[in-house]
Design an enzyme around this catalytic site. Structure first.
Site, PDB file in Angstrom:
ATOM      1  CG  ASP A 264      -0.266  -0.040   2.523  1.00 31.56           C
ATOM      2  OD1 ASP A 264       0.968   0.114   2.559  1.00 31.56           O
ATOM      3  OD2 ASP A 264      -0.955  -0.213   3.546  1.00 31.56           O
ATOM      4  CB  SER A 265       0.323   4.689  -0.985  1.00 28.32           C
ATOM      5  OG  SER A 265      -0.725   5.138  -0.140  1.00 28.32           O
ATOM      6  N   GLY A 266       0.981   3.713   2.167  1.00 28.93           N
ATOM      7  CA  GLY A 266       1.253   4.281   3.486  1.00 28.93           C
ATOM      8  C   GLY A 266       0.249   5.361   3.860  1.00 28.93           C
TER       9      GLY A 266
ATOM     10  CG  PHE B 137      -5.811   3.206   5.536  1.00 30.12           C
ATOM     11  CD1 PHE B 137      -7.081   3.738   5.363  1.00 30.12           C
ATOM     12  CD2 PHE B 137      -5.611   2.288   6.553  1.00 30.12           C
ATOM     13  CE1 PHE B 137      -8.136   3.359   6.185  1.00 30.12           C
ATOM     14  CE2 PHE B 137      -6.658   1.901   7.388  1.00 30.12           C
ATOM     15  CZ  PHE B 137      -7.919   2.436   7.198  1.00 30.12           C
TER      16      PHE B 137
ATOM     17  N   GLY C 234     -11.454   4.308   0.094  1.00 31.38           N
ATOM     18  CA  GLY C 234     -12.378   5.038   0.958  1.00 31.38           C
ATOM     19  C   GLY C 234     -13.674   4.313   1.264  1.00 31.38           C
TER      20      GLY C 234
ATOM     21  CG  ASP D 219      -6.127  -5.380   1.473  1.00 29.51           C
ATOM     22  OD1 ASP D 219      -6.743  -4.601   0.735  1.00 29.51           O
ATOM     23  OD2 ASP D 219      -5.778  -5.087   2.629  1.00 29.51           O
TER      24      ASP D 219
ATOM     25  CB  CYS E 178     -11.794 -26.614   5.631  1.00 28.61           C
ATOM     26  SG  CYS E 178     -10.205 -25.810   5.404  1.00 28.61           S
TER      27      CYS E 178
ATOM     28  CB  CYS F 204      -6.661 -25.885   5.888  1.00 29.80           C
ATOM     29  SG  CYS F 204      -7.209 -25.931   7.604  1.00 29.80           S
TER      30      CYS F 204
ATOM     31  CB  CYS G  27      -9.830 -28.580   8.554  1.00 28.85           C
ATOM     32  SG  CYS G  27     -10.446 -26.976   9.107  1.00 28.85           S
TER      33      CYS G  27
ATOM     34  CG  HIS H 250      -9.706 -22.721   9.068  1.00 27.71           C
ATOM     35  ND1 HIS H 250     -10.259 -23.664   8.212  1.00 27.71           N
ATOM     36  CD2 HIS H 250     -10.636 -21.744   9.233  1.00 27.71           C
ATOM     37  CE1 HIS H 250     -11.491 -23.260   7.887  1.00 27.71           C
ATOM     38  NE2 HIS H 250     -11.737 -22.105   8.500  1.00 27.71           N
TER      39      HIS H 250
HETATM   40 ZN    ZN Z   1      -9.504 -25.511   7.601  1.00 28.02          ZN
END
Ligand code: ZN
Length: 384
Positions: A93-95, A97, A222, A272, A310, A312, A315, A341
């Site tokens: 990001d540009s900084g 925010f 914004g 994000d 899931c 992952c 899980c 997860h």
């Molecule tokens: Zn999971």
């Protein structure tokens, strides 16, 4: 290698799109969700964990990294990728925010923003040019334009002033990248950020200027700052209706699964947010059937994984009962397993959305997802 975006499919019934873009650190599939590695780490996870979750792009915060360890250190260590051991693509990001949200004592001038470090109170200045130079020094693949955002609700005159300044700063950032390129640097892509808050006319006015500039992609700025989902999505639909079809569109700061799917349905390609991983560290995870509070006493003897759907690493191996025990006991492993997860779940969500767009069944996927998420069906205690 120059940045290039390829649109692979567009859903016939909604605004949803599937695409990919090339970066010097590999290809990124869209829709994409970027986990946030604020200071160069997605808290408790290693780059290998991110790769295992299917992550191909990561976001790092310019504000935090410029204050510590500082761009000179990162440059000496060969750039962020080498410094942190991440081989995939990176967006910074540009900084802007953070200088405006973490600092009560900031002063916005035409030159840039003067602020005090939240670490030690030292004075700094971030300008549109400096934001580009710092991001280049970090070695990012995609840099963001330095924009002026206002805290909403704000008087119309303040919103108008922020839009005008955002456009002037956008031009200055692009000029700085051109100067860097003349020096053999500045190879990163650069995205412009549309502003105007929830004022549709101001957003349109901002983009009428911004859209004419040679950015590699455009972001929706914004939004998701307290305006509520329906108004936020209305602005997303507005912006996406105007952004060029052949460039990627990035909605900043959105990470609730329902918002992610609804934004994709309106034509967003990238998002994000710290929400999924921050929640996970505090013991709350999103699963396909809703939001699960790991500490809940109902899970004390629950043999099921966090999300039965899931696959992952968490899980596949651990029960809700064990994760609850870890959180109740304050064990670090609980935060780490929940974070594994959380990232995997977001990656899986955008990959499934992408597959649905490519197969021409996004509408059915979207309604199936929303229905299941609202069902809370596996959140209750298991039948004993
Ligand atoms: Zn999971």
């Amino acid at each position: 290698m120059p940045f290039s975006f390829k649109l692979q499919a567009e859903d016939a019934a909604t605004g949803a799109r599937a695409g990919c873009f090339a970066t010097p650190h590999g290809e990124v599939l869209t829709p994409a969700f970027m986990p946030v590695g604020t200071v160069g780490s997605v808290k408790s996870l290693s780059p290998d964990d991110l790769t295992a979750a299917g992550c191909d792009i990561l976001l790092c915060n310019t504000y935090h990294l410029m204050l510590r360890p500082g761009v000179d250190t990162v440059r000496k260590m060969g750039g962020m990728h080498r410094f942190m051991g991440w081989d995939g693509a990176m967006l910074t990001d540009s900084g802007g925010f953070q200088v405006m949200s973490l600092n009560e004592l900031n002063r916005v001038r035409e030159e840039g923003v003067e602020f005090r470090s939240h670490l030690d109170g030292s004075r700094h200045m971030l300008s549109p040019e400096e934001a580009i130079r710092v991001q280049d020094g970090l070695g990012t693949d995609i840099a963001m334009s330095f924009d002026h955002l206002v805290r909403l609700p704000a008087p119309p005159a303040d919103v108008r002033e922020a839009v005008d300044r955002t456009v002037r700063w956008a031009r200055r950032g692009l000029e700085e990248r051109t100067r860097l390129r003349e020096d053999g640097r500045g190879h990163m892509a650069l995205f412009g950020i549309n502003q105007g808050g929830t004022d549709a006319a101001e957003r349109a006015r901002c983009f009428s200027e911004l859209g004419a500039l040679p950015f590699d992609g455009f972001a929706l700025g914004g939004l998701w700052v307290g305006e509520g989902r329906s108004l936020g999505l209305e602005m997303v639909e507005r912006d996406c209706g105007e952004f060029p079809r052949e460039k990627p569109r990035y909605l900043m700061g959105v990470g609730h699964p329902v918002d992610v799917i609804e934004a994709i349905a309106r034509g967003v390609d990238m998002m994000d947010c710290v929400l999924p991983t921050r929640n996970a560290r505090r013991g709350t995870v999103f699963i396909d059937s809703g939001r699960l509070v790991v500490r809940n006493a109902a899970y004390a003897h629950d043999e099921r994984p966090l999300d039965p759907e899931c696959d992952c690493a968490t899980c596949r191996k651990y029960t809700r009962a064990y994760l609850r025990h870890l959180f109740i006991s304050g064990e670090l492993l609980g935060m780490r397993l929940a974070s594994v997860h959380a990232v995997h779940h977001m990656m899986s969500l955008v990959r499934r959305a992408r597959a649905a767009v490519l197969d021409g069944r996004f509408s059915a996927f979207r309604s199936g997802f929303l229905e299941k998420f609202a069902s809370r069906e596996t959140l209750a205690a298991a039948a004993s």
